[in-house]
Design a protein around this motif. Structure first.
Motif, PDB file in Angstrom:
ATOM      1  N   PHE A 159       0.841  -1.200   0.000  1.00 53.10           N
ATOM      2  CA  PHE A 159       0.000   0.000   0.000  1.00 53.10           C
ATOM      3  C   PHE A 159       0.869   1.241   0.000  1.00 53.10           C
ATOM      4  CE2 PHE A 159       0.973   0.813   4.408  1.00 53.10           C
ATOM      5  CZ  PHE A 159       1.175  -0.450   4.922  1.00 53.10           C
ATOM      6  N   SER A 160       0.369   2.289  -0.630  1.00 50.21           N
ATOM      7  CA  SER A 160       1.023   3.588  -0.614  1.00 50.21           C
ATOM      8  C   SER A 160      -0.061   4.629  -0.823  1.00 50.21           C
ATOM      9  CB  SER A 160       2.050   3.672  -1.730  1.00 50.21           C
ATOM     10  OG  SER A 160       2.352   5.022  -1.994  1.00 50.21           O
ATOM     11  N   THR A 161      -0.137   5.594   0.087  1.00 52.91           N
ATOM     12  CA  THR A 161      -1.203   6.594  -0.047  1.00 52.91           C
ATOM     13  C   THR A 161      -0.895   7.604  -1.154  1.00 52.91           C
ATOM     14  OG1 THR A 161      -0.088   7.719   1.756  1.00 52.91           O
ATOM     15  CG2 THR A 161      -2.091   6.514   2.295  1.00 52.91           C
ATOM     16  N   MET A 162       0.342   7.631  -1.647  1.00 50.58           N
ATOM     17  CA  MET A 162       0.683   8.578  -2.716  1.00 50.58           C
ATOM     18  C   MET A 162       0.426   7.987  -4.091  1.00 50.58           C
ATOM     19  SD  MET A 162       3.905  10.623  -1.360  1.00 50.58           S
ATOM     20  CE  MET A 162       3.286  12.017  -2.215  1.00 50.58           C
ATOM     21  N   TYR A 222       8.931   7.332  -2.810  1.00 47.50           N
ATOM     22  CA  TYR A 222      10.101   6.473  -2.651  1.00 47.50           C
ATOM     23  C   TYR A 222      10.778   6.724  -1.304  1.00 47.50           C
ATOM     24  CZ  TYR A 222      14.717   4.514  -3.251  1.00 47.50           C
ATOM     25  OH  TYR A 222      15.857   3.804  -3.063  1.00 47.50           O
ATOM     26  N   MET A 223      10.975   8.030  -0.976  1.00 42.17           N
ATOM     27  CA  MET A 223      11.790   8.311   0.193  1.00 42.17           C
ATOM     28  C   MET A 223      11.111   7.857   1.476  1.00 42.17           C
ATOM     29  SD  MET A 223      13.562  11.641   1.752  1.00 42.17           S
ATOM     30  CE  MET A 223      12.218  11.878   2.848  1.00 42.17           C
ATOM     31  N   LEU A 224       9.783   8.060   1.570  1.00 43.03           N
ATOM     32  CA  LEU A 224       9.093   7.667   2.800  1.00 43.03           C
ATOM     33  C   LEU A 224       9.175   6.167   2.996  1.00 43.03           C
ATOM     34  CD1 LEU A 224       6.007  10.005   2.760  1.00 43.03           C
ATOM     35  CD2 LEU A 224       8.058  10.185   4.120  1.00 43.03           C
ATOM     36  N   ILE A 225       9.014   5.408   1.893  1.00 41.90           N
ATOM     37  CA  ILE A 225       9.064   3.952   2.005  1.00 41.90           C
ATOM     38  C   ILE A 225      10.487   3.502   2.319  1.00 41.90           C
ATOM     39  CG2 ILE A 225       8.824   1.834   0.663  1.00 41.90           C
ATOM     40  CD1 ILE A 225       6.395   3.098  -0.667  1.00 41.90           C
ATOM     41  N   TRP A 226      11.453   4.109   1.630  1.00 45.03           N
ATOM     42  CA  TRP A 226      12.857   3.741   1.810  1.00 45.03           C
ATOM     43  C   TRP A 226      13.327   4.050   3.227  1.00 45.03           C
ATOM     44  CZ3 TRP A 226      16.907   7.391   2.486  1.00 45.03           C
ATOM     45  CH2 TRP A 226      18.202   6.855   2.409  1.00 45.03           C
ATOM     46  N   ILE A 230       9.716  -0.482   6.167  1.00 40.24           N
ATOM     47  CA  ILE A 230       8.756  -1.462   6.680  1.00 40.24           C
ATOM     48  C   ILE A 230       8.543  -2.519   5.587  1.00 40.24           C
ATOM     49  CG2 ILE A 230       6.385  -1.801   7.473  1.00 40.24           C
ATOM     50  CD1 ILE A 230       6.463   1.169   8.337  1.00 40.24           C
ATOM     51  N   PRO A 231       8.677  -3.811   5.908  1.00 41.63           N
ATOM     52  CA  PRO A 231       8.670  -4.845   4.864  1.00 41.63           C
ATOM     53  C   PRO A 231       7.461  -4.802   3.927  1.00 41.63           C
ATOM     54  CG  PRO A 231       9.379  -5.765   6.938  1.00 41.63           C
ATOM     55  CD  PRO A 231       8.998  -4.354   7.223  1.00 41.63           C
ATOM     56  N   THR A 234       8.245  -1.835   1.534  1.00 43.47           N
ATOM     57  CA  THR A 234       9.455  -1.857   0.705  1.00 43.47           C
ATOM     58  C   THR A 234       9.403  -2.928  -0.376  1.00 43.47           C
ATOM     59  OG1 THR A 234      10.443  -3.145   2.448  1.00 43.47           O
ATOM     60  CG2 THR A 234      11.096  -0.851   2.316  1.00 43.47           C
ATOM     61  N   VAL A 235       8.476  -3.880  -0.268  1.00 40.42           N
ATOM     62  CA  VAL A 235       8.467  -4.973  -1.244  1.00 40.42           C
ATOM     63  C   VAL A 235       8.308  -4.448  -2.669  1.00 40.42           C
ATOM     64  CG1 VAL A 235       5.980  -5.402  -0.973  1.00 40.42           C
ATOM     65  CG2 VAL A 235       7.470  -7.221  -1.780  1.00 40.42           C
ATOM     66  N   TYR A 236       7.554  -3.371  -2.833  1.00 41.48           N
ATOM     67  CA  TYR A 236       7.348  -2.795  -4.168  1.00 41.48           C
ATOM     68  C   TYR A 236       8.680  -2.369  -4.782  1.00 41.48           C
ATOM     69  CZ  TYR A 236       5.740   0.472  -7.752  1.00 41.48           C
ATOM     70  OH  TYR A 236       5.532   1.131  -8.936  1.00 41.48           O
TER      71      TYR A 236
END
Lengths: 350, 181
Positions: A159-162, A222-226, A230-231, A234-236
């Motif tokens: 999931f990503s809200t962006m 990208y930066m928030l996930i990186w 959190i697994p 980051t899987v994406y």
């Protein structure tokens, strides 16, 4: 094969939705400059209802594309939590909702605009303004949830809200590029002589703005996930940054932002239609790469595996849409001849 | 006691923005170099009518932006890789940590570009300025209300009190007045 179809479908869907956004924005902000190019936006946006037909193969292969489609929610806590949203009837109902709402706005805007060519009544402009103001949330909601349903759903755990605004940023920039190309092609054939360098300059500015916006949103995601690391999130990027996908992801970052940005930054580029067209072709190509990097790693997580169906679905959907576009093109004047703001658009100065 | 003040230039009043614009085109074509127009509101197309061309503002903005990026790079790389390396959130020390610094690059680029824009604008417009000779001309008070003015300065090589006065009257100027410094 299903993924290839989704790739072609998404590419053209984002571009048509982008054109609907620009068309709505024109009416909502009461713009002068875009009157001369607006009919082409209307022509492209009015292709949206046809996507309901192109969506049938996506629906038919939903079991292949979306793992959650045939899973028992009780077997997976992550899916059970998303069960109210990720259910088959609601998925289909939402898709119908996007096509009906966006198609209705696009169709109404075009029909009103053509009626205005016949009677020249300013009342049409006022109605179109209401559609424009209401159309912006329609585009926003449709493109956001369509991106959630059809693309984020490729991995139900991720999931990503962006995500929605990321798709929108690419869609708006590439649809403006397509507009530049269509206008230039018509001008080359001797039509649409009302479009001058000032209009090119404005379109170039929007291309620049959405090149930056795409990079801003893409990097923020990208930066928030990186950084959070959190697994589930980051899987994406893990799939897309390992193996041969890394080369394509890097090419996307460089080609979608770092190459066009300095070129579009110069005023010189925006006032040279040929150069601007070359940049527009490049941006449309990079949008293709963008959608490819979104969709295909879901099928080939270990590395790039190009299939002939990638190209054939692209050519097939693009060919049908192109044919419909050119068939509609000759049915109406190439610009809204009796729009009350046409005079102001002709006298545009930047 | 007679006053001996330097002549600043000749001022003329015009009826409307349109007549001022066509007058400006004539003055531009006569190759005057030191002159200006004053209106209560911005007139679209006046820069073209005056032959001003493209502003050079973009160069200082680019230089300011590039300076900002460079300073941001120094501010992030020097402490975190050189003088005070520290592991934050398990991230490595090498170039792969670059994304964490992007927001700083972005913000400082914008900040420096904005500063150079504002200060270049002030320099280009010769601001702040506490005195200007046109204020010696009583008629000029209308410039903030309903007056459209053109002033040709005495330092212009084409300037001549009698011929420039005739010229301004011939292009529609009214109340042509000699302005003293």
């Amino acid at each position: 094969m299903a993924h290839s179809w989704l790739f072609g479908f998404t590419y053209f869907f984002t571009i048509c939705m982008g054109c609907l956004f620009w068309n709505c924005l024109h009416h909502a902000t009461d713009s002068d400059w875009s009157v001369v190019v607006r009919r082409q936006l209307e022509n492209i946006a009015s292709l949206i209802p046809y996507f309901a037909i192109f969506f049938i193969p996506v629906l038919a292969s939903a079991g292949v594309l979306y793992k959650w489609w045939s899973m028992d929610p009780a077997s997976e806590p992550l899916l059970a939590a998303k069960q109210p949203y990720l259910s088959q009837p609601f998925f289909i109902a939402r898709a119908i909702g996007y096509f009906v709402l966006a198609g209705w706005v696009a169709y109404s805007l075009k029909r009103r605009s053509i009626s205005q060519d016949a009677d020249g009544s300013a009342a049409h402009s006022l109605v179109m303004r209401k559609f424009g103001i209401g159309g912006i949330p329609v585009v926003a909601i449709a493109i956001t949830f369509a991106a959630f349903d059809w693309l984020m759903g490729l991995d139900y755990k991720w999931f990503s809200t962006m995500w929605g605004v990321y798709l929108f940023a690419g869609a708006a920039g590439s649809s403006m590029s397509l507009l530049v190309l269509i206008v230039s092609a018509l001008k080359r054939r001797g039509y649409l002589s009302v479009v001058n360098l000032e209009h090119y300059h404005t379109m170039g500015k929007f291309m620049l703005a959405f090149t930056i916006f795409w990079a801003y949103i893409g990097f923020s995601q990208y930066m928030l996930i990186w950084y959070a690391n959190i697994p589930e999130e980051t899987v994406y990027y893990q799939i897309r940054n390992t193996g041969s996908w890394w080369y394509l992801s890097t090419f996307l970052v460089v080609g979608r932002f770092f190459l066009p940005f300095p070129v579009l930054l110069l005023q010189f580029t925006k006032k040279k239609p040929k150069l601007l067209c070359a940049v527009a072709i490049w941006i449309l190509f990079m949008q293709l790469v963008d959608v490819y990097v979104i969709v295909l790693p879901a099928l080939h997580p270990s590395g790039i595996a190009i299939s002939p169906f990638d190209l054939s679905s692209l050519l097939g959907i693009g060919g049908i849409l192109g044919w419909l576009f050119f068939r509609n093109l000759k049915n109406s004047p190439l610009y809204p001849m009796r729009d009350p703001r046409l005079g102001a658009s002709l006298k545009l100065t930047n | 006691m007679a006053e001996y003040r330097k002549v600043y230039g000749l001022g003329a009043e015009f009826d409307s923005a349109a007549s001022l614009m066509s007058a400006a085109e004539t003055v531009r074509d006569k190759k005057f170099t030191h002159w200006d127009v004053h209106t209560p509101f911005p007139v679209h197309g006046m820069d073209g009518a005056m032959g001003l061309g493209k502003s050079w503002l973009s160069a200082p903005v680019l230089i300011g932006g590039a300076t900002g990026t460079l300073i941001a790079a120094l501010l992030t790389f020097v402490p975190s890789w050189g003088i005070y390396p520290m592991i934050v959130n398990g991230k490595p020390f090498d170039w792969r940590v670059l994304p964490a610094f992007f927001p700083i690059f972005f913000e400082l680029t914008i900040l420096f570009a904005a500063f150079s824009t504002v200060f270049s604008l002030l320099i280009m417009n010769q601001l702040p300025k506490w005195y200007h000779p046109v204020f010696n001309w009583d008629q000029f008070k209308k410039a903030t209300d309903d007056g459209f003015f053109m002033v040709i300065e005495a330092r212009d090589p084409n300037f001549s009190e009698s011929r420039t006065r005739e010229f301004l009257e011939s292009i529609g100027g009214k109340n042509v007045t000699l302005i003293h410094d």
